[in-house]
Design a protein around this motif. Structure first.
Motif, PDB file in Angstrom:
ATOM      1  N   GLY A   1       1.039  -1.225  -0.028  1.00  0.00           N
ATOM      2  CA  GLY A   1       0.445   0.148   0.008  1.00  0.00           C
ATOM      3  C   GLY A   1       0.788   1.111   0.082  1.00  0.00           C
ATOM      4  O   GLY A   1       0.721   2.322  -1.361  1.00  0.00           O
ATOM      5  N   LYS A   2       2.019   1.010   1.106  1.00  0.00           N
ATOM      6  CA  LYS A   2       2.334   2.615   1.202  1.00  0.00           C
ATOM      7  C   LYS A   2       3.458   2.910  -0.501  1.00  0.00           C
ATOM      8  O   LYS A   2       3.331   4.238  -0.603  1.00  0.00           O
ATOM      9  CB  LYS A   2       3.353   2.470   1.756  1.00  0.00           C
ATOM     10  CG  LYS A   2       4.793   3.321   2.499  1.00  0.00           C
ATOM     11  CD  LYS A   2       5.696   2.625   3.476  1.00  0.00           C
ATOM     12  CE  LYS A   2       7.537   3.713   3.684  1.00  0.00           C
ATOM     13  NZ  LYS A   2       8.184   3.929   4.437  1.00  0.00           N
TER      14      LYS A   2
ATOM     15  N   ALA B   1       4.438   5.576  -5.506  1.00  0.00           N
ATOM     16  CA  ALA B   1       3.785   5.171  -7.668  1.00  0.00           C
ATOM     17  C   ALA B   1       2.794   6.051  -7.405  1.00  0.00           C
ATOM     18  O   ALA B   1       3.079   6.787  -8.913  1.00  0.00           O
ATOM     19  CB  ALA B   1       3.530   3.792  -7.589  1.00  0.00           C
ATOM     20  N   GLY B   2       2.037   6.013  -7.410  1.00  0.00           N
ATOM     21  CA  GLY B   2       0.918   6.657  -7.714  1.00  0.00           C
ATOM     22  C   GLY B   2       0.889   8.923  -7.755  1.00  0.00           C
ATOM     23  O   GLY B   2       0.712   8.848  -8.650  1.00  0.00           O
TER      24      GLY B   2
ATOM     25  N   GLU C   1      -1.437   5.602 -14.998  1.00  0.00           N
ATOM     26  CA  GLU C   1      -0.447   4.228 -14.248  1.00  0.00           C
ATOM     27  C   GLU C   1      -1.115   4.909 -12.548  1.00  0.00           C
ATOM     28  O   GLU C   1      -1.366   4.104 -12.153  1.00  0.00           O
ATOM     29  CB  GLU C   1       0.295   5.194 -14.235  1.00  0.00           C
ATOM     30  CG  GLU C   1       1.870   4.070 -13.511  1.00  0.00           C
ATOM     31  CD  GLU C   1       3.152   4.577 -14.090  1.00  0.00           C
ATOM     32  OE1 GLU C   1       4.459   4.444 -12.875  1.00  0.00           O
ATOM     33  OE2 GLU C   1       3.465   5.489 -15.223  1.00  0.00           O
ATOM     34  N   ALA C   2      -1.240   6.495 -12.135  1.00  0.00           N
ATOM     35  CA  ALA C   2      -1.909   6.376 -11.373  1.00  0.00           C
ATOM     36  C   ALA C   2      -2.860   5.849 -10.077  1.00  0.00           C
ATOM     37  O   ALA C   2      -3.539   5.713  -9.722  1.00  0.00           O
ATOM     38  CB  ALA C   2      -1.678   8.754 -11.182  1.00  0.00           C
ATOM     39  N   ILE C   3      -4.024   6.223 -10.934  1.00  0.00           N
ATOM     40  CA  ILE C   3      -5.042   5.394 -11.454  1.00  0.00           C
ATOM     41  C   ILE C   3      -4.922   4.266 -10.156  1.00  0.00           C
ATOM     42  O   ILE C   3      -5.598   3.298  -9.856  1.00  0.00           O
ATOM     43  CB  ILE C   3      -6.288   5.324 -12.585  1.00  0.00           C
ATOM     44  CG1 ILE C   3      -6.456   6.613 -13.296  1.00  0.00           C
ATOM     45  CG2 ILE C   3      -6.951   4.945 -12.585  1.00  0.00           C
ATOM     46  CD1 ILE C   3      -7.363   7.058 -13.957  1.00  0.00           C
TER      47      ILE C   3
ATOM     48  N   ASN D   1      -5.228  -0.243  -6.245  1.00  0.00           N
ATOM     49  CA  ASN D   1      -4.711  -1.534  -5.976  1.00  0.00           C
ATOM     50  C   ASN D   1      -3.690  -0.796  -4.660  1.00  0.00           C
ATOM     51  O   ASN D   1      -3.913  -2.036  -4.001  1.00  0.00           O
ATOM     52  CB  ASN D   1      -3.210  -1.499  -6.933  1.00  0.00           C
ATOM     53  CG  ASN D   1      -3.873  -2.459  -8.471  1.00  0.00           C
ATOM     54  OD1 ASN D   1      -4.385  -3.212  -8.590  1.00  0.00           O
ATOM     55  ND2 ASN D   1      -2.476  -1.491  -9.443  1.00  0.00           N
ATOM     56  N   ALA D   2      -3.933  -0.144  -4.472  1.00  0.00           N
ATOM     57  CA  ALA D   2      -3.683   0.492  -2.697  1.00  0.00           C
ATOM     58  C   ALA D   2      -4.181   0.230  -1.832  1.00  0.00           C
ATOM     59  O   ALA D   2      -4.610  -0.051  -0.594  1.00  0.00           O
ATOM     60  CB  ALA D   2      -2.864   1.279  -2.801  1.00  0.00           C
TER      61      ALA D   2
END
Length: 296
Positions: A116-117, A122-123, A134-136, A141-142
């Protein structure tokens, strides 16, 4: 034909990625660096499956890696990914942010709670370089890996990116989820305001006004700039509907709140430009120019 040791080496490499560092691969396999390099050189010369790049190797074709990766049983695959992540952490311990994207990927594939972190990092990094998709994906996923108090912020960021990317219905749904996840009326009002901004982009101005009303009811006593943002949004909705006078009155009320609450320059600039545009539409060109100049 690949011997067992070569196959195991390539399976580990397939977990790392299309390109793989021999430093990481050596730690994964537990083989000495010289022995590993000789093994990789033999695979390259004999089987033509990989080729050497500067300090790295690369699979000759994505399908080769895909076949190797699929052939690894799921539990072993997860442990390989965890090992890759731990190795990267050891190699980049002084600046883990540089490896955030790789760590996010491998910890996610490992199902590791630490994912998650790094997915959020990365997002955020993808967002800064306008990597919207990529951010979405990273924020989505987090969500299963983060605590409840972190979810509201991540959901809001996700919804922001969905709106920017034009996925309006999904953005509205995500803002609603974020609003439902908090008991803080200020945050709930902000989610509603942003929902209204999505409706504005969609040209659904009656829904903007309806959504703003719900938000205003939540923060009647607020001494923050948020009521001003709501009034500005409401004013733009009436302006778009052709009610210039009402739109202008709401925008001017928003400006007063911004001045009283010490709002950010961005908020002040936005409402000054809106007032200028409204004066222009009313053919009041002197005031239009005055407010546009003040917005700069």
């Amino acid at each position: 034909r690949l011997i067992k040791e070569q196959l195991e080496t390539l399976e580990c490499a397939a977990v790392i990625g299309d390109e793989f560092s021999t430093d990481i691969l050596a730690k994964m396999t537990g083989v000495g660096k010289i022995t590993l390099l000789k093994n990789l050189s033999d695979i390259e010369k004999t089987h033509k499956l990989i080729h050497y790049l500067q300090k790295k190797y690369k699979f000759d074709h994505a399908k080769i890696r895909e076949v190797l990766y699929i052939g690894i049983i799921d539990e072993l695959k997860r442990e390989y990914h965890r090992l890759v992540a731990d190795t990267i952490m050891g190699m980049h311990k002084d600046n883990l942010d540089d490896a955030a994207a790789d760590l996010a990927h491998h910890l996610l594939q490992a199902g590791d709670e630490r994912a998650g972190k790094y997915l959020i990092k990365a997002g955020n990094m993808a967002k800064e370089r306008f990597g919207n998709v990529e951010a979405i994906r990273a924020y989505q996923n987090a969500l299963p890996f983060i605590k409840e108090d972190e979810k509201i912020v991540t959901l809001e960021r996700l919804a922001d990116m969905l709106m920017i990317n034009g996925d309006y219905d999904k953005a509205i749904e995500t803002y609603a989820t974020a609003g439902d996840a908090t008991k803080d009326d200020e945050k709930r009002a902000r989610m509603l305001r942003k929902t209204g901004e999505v409706y504005e982009r969609k040209g659904e101005f009656d829904k903007v006004i309806e959504t703003v009303k719900k938000a205003k009811d939540l923060i009647k006593e607020s001494k923050t700039p948020e009521p001003g943002r709501l009034l500005n949004l409401e004013g733009m909705a009436y302006f778009r509907k052709g009610d210039y006078d009402r739109g202008l009155a709401l925008a001017q009320a928003a400006l007063k709140i911004f001045e009283e609450t010490g709002a950010e320059q961005k908020d002040v600039g936005n409402v000054l430009r809106a007032i200028g545009n409204m004066h222009w539409s009313k053919a009041d060109y002197d005031n239009a120019l005055r407010y546009q100049e003040k917005s700069l």
